[in-house]
Structure formats: C-alpha cells, structure tokens
Design a protein around this motif. Structure first.
Motif, PDB file in Angstrom:
ATOM      1  N   ALA A 197       9.193   4.299   7.838  1.00  0.00           N
ATOM      2  CA  ALA A 197       8.569   4.501   6.537  1.00  0.00           C
ATOM      3  C   ALA A 197       9.314   3.644   5.515  1.00  0.00           C
ATOM      4  O   ALA A 197      10.492   3.324   5.695  1.00  0.00           O
ATOM      5  CB  ALA A 197       8.638   5.979   6.148  1.00  0.00           C
ATOM      6  N   GLY A 198       8.615   3.299   4.433  1.00  0.00           N
ATOM      7  CA  GLY A 198       9.227   2.453   3.411  1.00  0.00           C
ATOM      8  C   GLY A 198       9.501   3.228   2.136  1.00  0.00           C
ATOM      9  O   GLY A 198       8.604   3.898   1.613  1.00  0.00           O
ATOM     10  N   ALA A 199      10.752   3.136   1.663  1.00  0.00           N
ATOM     11  CA  ALA A 199      11.086   3.646   0.330  1.00  0.00           C
ATOM     12  C   ALA A 199      10.964   2.430  -0.586  1.00  0.00           C
ATOM     13  O   ALA A 199      11.922   1.698  -0.826  1.00  0.00           O
ATOM     14  CB  ALA A 199      12.495   4.225   0.316  1.00  0.00           C
ATOM     15  N   ILE A 200       9.719   2.208  -1.066  1.00  0.00           N
ATOM     16  CA  ILE A 200       9.388   0.961  -1.769  1.00  0.00           C
ATOM     17  C   ILE A 200       9.600   1.140  -3.271  1.00  0.00           C
ATOM     18  O   ILE A 200       8.948   1.970  -3.909  1.00  0.00           O
ATOM     19  CB  ILE A 200       7.925   0.560  -1.473  1.00  0.00           C
ATOM     20  CG1 ILE A 200       7.708   0.446   0.040  1.00  0.00           C
ATOM     21  CG2 ILE A 200       7.583  -0.740  -2.190  1.00  0.00           C
ATOM     22  CD1 ILE A 200       6.228   0.277   0.445  1.00  0.00           C
TER      23      ILE A 200
ATOM     24  N   ILE B 156       9.247   4.949  -7.212  1.00  0.00           N
ATOM     25  CA  ILE B 156       9.049   4.722  -5.790  1.00  0.00           C
ATOM     26  C   ILE B 156       7.574   4.942  -5.461  1.00  0.00           C
ATOM     27  O   ILE B 156       6.899   5.731  -6.126  1.00  0.00           O
ATOM     28  CB  ILE B 156       9.969   5.667  -5.007  1.00  0.00           C
ATOM     29  CG1 ILE B 156      10.089   5.228  -3.583  1.00  0.00           C
ATOM     30  CG2 ILE B 156       9.528   7.108  -5.043  1.00  0.00           C
ATOM     31  CD1 ILE B 156      11.511   5.283  -3.160  1.00  0.00           C
ATOM     32  N   LEU B 157       7.091   4.263  -4.427  1.00  0.00           N
ATOM     33  CA  LEU B 157       5.667   4.333  -4.095  1.00  0.00           C
ATOM     34  C   LEU B 157       5.389   5.462  -3.102  1.00  0.00           C
ATOM     35  O   LEU B 157       5.996   5.507  -2.031  1.00  0.00           O
ATOM     36  CB  LEU B 157       5.226   3.001  -3.482  1.00  0.00           C
ATOM     37  CG  LEU B 157       3.730   2.842  -3.243  1.00  0.00           C
ATOM     38  CD1 LEU B 157       2.960   2.853  -4.565  1.00  0.00           C
ATOM     39  CD2 LEU B 157       3.451   1.554  -2.482  1.00  0.00           C
ATOM     40  N   LEU B 158       4.472   6.335  -3.475  1.00  0.00           N
ATOM     41  CA  LEU B 158       4.011   7.393  -2.569  1.00  0.00           C
ATOM     42  C   LEU B 158       2.539   7.174  -2.250  1.00  0.00           C
ATOM     43  O   LEU B 158       1.794   6.639  -3.077  1.00  0.00           O
ATOM     44  CB  LEU B 158       4.174   8.773  -3.210  1.00  0.00           C
ATOM     45  CG  LEU B 158       5.593   9.262  -3.475  1.00  0.00           C
ATOM     46  CD1 LEU B 158       5.548  10.677  -4.061  1.00  0.00           C
ATOM     47  CD2 LEU B 158       6.454   9.242  -2.215  1.00  0.00           C
ATOM     48  N   ALA B 159       2.150   7.596  -1.053  1.00  0.00           N
ATOM     49  CA  ALA B 159       0.752   7.486  -0.628  1.00  0.00           C
ATOM     50  C   ALA B 159       0.304   8.845  -0.106  1.00  0.00           C
ATOM     51  O   ALA B 159       1.066   9.543   0.562  1.00  0.00           O
ATOM     52  CB  ALA B 159       0.616   6.419   0.454  1.00  0.00           C
ATOM     53  N   ARG B 160      -0.932   9.221  -0.440  1.00  0.00           N
ATOM     54  CA  ARG B 160      -1.444  10.541  -0.042  1.00  0.00           C
ATOM     55  C   ARG B 160      -2.229  10.429   1.256  1.00  0.00           C
ATOM     56  O   ARG B 160      -3.187   9.660   1.342  1.00  0.00           O
ATOM     57  CB  ARG B 160      -2.323  11.115  -1.156  1.00  0.00           C
ATOM     58  CG  ARG B 160      -2.537  12.610  -1.013  1.00  0.00           C
ATOM     59  CD  ARG B 160      -3.161  13.189  -2.251  1.00  0.00           C
ATOM     60  NE  ARG B 160      -4.554  12.814  -2.322  1.00  0.00           N
ATOM     61  CZ  ARG B 160      -5.253  12.702  -3.474  1.00  0.00           C
ATOM     62  NH1 ARG B 160      -4.692  12.937  -4.638  1.00  0.00           N
ATOM     63  NH2 ARG B 160      -6.508  12.353  -3.445  1.00  0.00           N
TER      64      ARG B 160
ATOM     65  N   VAL C 287       8.544  -4.684  -3.570  1.00  0.00           N
ATOM     66  CA  VAL C 287       7.293  -5.442  -3.508  1.00  0.00           C
ATOM     67  C   VAL C 287       7.574  -6.913  -3.823  1.00  0.00           C
ATOM     68  O   VAL C 287       8.225  -7.239  -4.811  1.00  0.00           O
ATOM     69  CB  VAL C 287       6.262  -4.895  -4.519  1.00  0.00           C
ATOM     70  CG1 VAL C 287       4.966  -5.699  -4.448  1.00  0.00           C
ATOM     71  CG2 VAL C 287       5.972  -3.417  -4.244  1.00  0.00           C
ATOM     72  N   ILE C 288       7.087  -7.780  -2.949  1.00  0.00           N
ATOM     73  CA  ILE C 288       7.197  -9.227  -3.183  1.00  0.00           C
ATOM     74  C   ILE C 288       5.884  -9.744  -3.768  1.00  0.00           C
ATOM     75  O   ILE C 288       5.887 -10.587  -4.653  1.00  0.00           O
ATOM     76  CB  ILE C 288       7.518  -9.967  -1.861  1.00  0.00           C
ATOM     77  CG1 ILE C 288       8.918  -9.590  -1.379  1.00  0.00           C
ATOM     78  CG2 ILE C 288       7.387 -11.465  -2.036  1.00  0.00           C
ATOM     79  CD1 ILE C 288       9.251 -10.175  -0.021  1.00  0.00           C
ATOM     80  N   ALA C 289       4.777  -9.248  -3.271  1.00  0.00           N
ATOM     81  CA  ALA C 289       3.473  -9.708  -3.768  1.00  0.00           C
ATOM     82  C   ALA C 289       2.425  -8.645  -3.549  1.00  0.00           C
ATOM     83  O   ALA C 289       2.472  -7.899  -2.571  1.00  0.00           O
ATOM     84  CB  ALA C 289       3.069 -10.996  -3.051  1.00  0.00           C
TER      85      ALA C 289
END
Ligand code: DCP
Length: 131
Positions: A3-6, A14-18, A83-85
C-alpha cells in the motif's frame, strides 16, 4: 501486498481511497495499493497499481515500520510515496480524498478506515506536517 502512504506536495496530507469491494470492506477508506505480481518488486507493484487505480505516477520511498499479516500467505506492507505526475481519480474506488493528520486520526477513531490500515495511523500522523 503493498500500500502507498502517498503524501501531497506540501507534506500536510495523505491520499485515502474508499474501497468498492468486497462487501465487508466497501465504503471504508484505505491506503491504495495492490498485490505484487511474480517477478515484480514492491516498488514496481505500487507504481503500477496506483497508475492503474488512480491514474498517477508516484515516486516510492522507504517502508513504514508496521507489517500486517492478512493471511498465511499475504503480508501487507506500506511504503511512503509522493506524486510525480497526475491528479488522483477514483477509477476502481468509490472516491479519493486528501486528509490531514487531524482528520486521519478522527476517521480512524470512528472506524472509517479498513481495519488493517489503522496500525499505520500513528506513524502517518507523526510524519504529516501541520496544515
Ligand atoms: N488491504 C488492506 N489495506 C490496504 C490495501 C489492501 O487491508 N491498504 C487488503 C484488503 C484485501 C486485500 O488486502 O483483503 C487485497 O486487497 P485488494 O483487493 O486491493 O487487492 P487486489 O486483490 O485487488 O489486488 P490486485 O489489485 O492486484 O487485483
């Protein structure tokens, strides 16, 4: 399973997704990621999964301290990333959102995160800069 801690560019969120599936996890928020394929490193797997699921290119950093055994064969790890892009979009999730430290803690306390990901919350909160 990785998983990514983005982190966002300011390091405050930080980015979360449902999750959309399975039924018992649908509606709960997670650090996005997926399973490594044969011959793939964690880093490659995370970059591929977030490109597929969220449409972003990420730079992957070191692993978070905790590891979670999901089953006898499956261990869940998380790696820091940025995030790069691209702008994250929910292609396979129900929604995506950026959350700061305070909001993340509240979501965890109120049971809005997938259970396994709760172990990372203290480390995430410690690294996030105050908004
Ligand atoms: N999981 C979790 N926390 C995360 C990511 C995943 O607890 N941050 C758990 C939920 C599932 C298992 O890991 O029980 C598998 O996750 P996915 O369904 O996301 O993985 P897939 O099987 O979809 O992998 P792939 O994307 O390779 O199909």
């Amino acid at each position: 399973m990785v998983a990514g801690a983005i982190l966002d560019s300011s390091g405050t969120r930080i980015l979360l997704a449902r999750r959309a599936r399975p039924a018992e996890l649908a509606g709960l928020w997670e650090l996005p990621g997926g399973k490594a394929e044969v011959g793939e490193t964690d880093e490659e797997a995370l970059r591929r999964e977030v490109a597929e699921e969220l449409g972003i290119d990420v730079g992957v950093e070191c692993e978070l301290r905790e590891r979670v055994a999901l089953s006898d064969e499956l261990v869940l790890i998380a790696r820091w990333a940025h995030v790069i892009a691209g702008e994250p979009a929910a292609r396979e999730h129900q929604a995506v959102r950026w959350v700061g430290a305070e909001e993340l803690s509240t979501m965890c306390e109120q049971g809005y995160l997938v259970p396994a990901d709760a172990v990372w919350v203290p480390e995430l909160v410690a690294r996030l800069r105050p908004a």
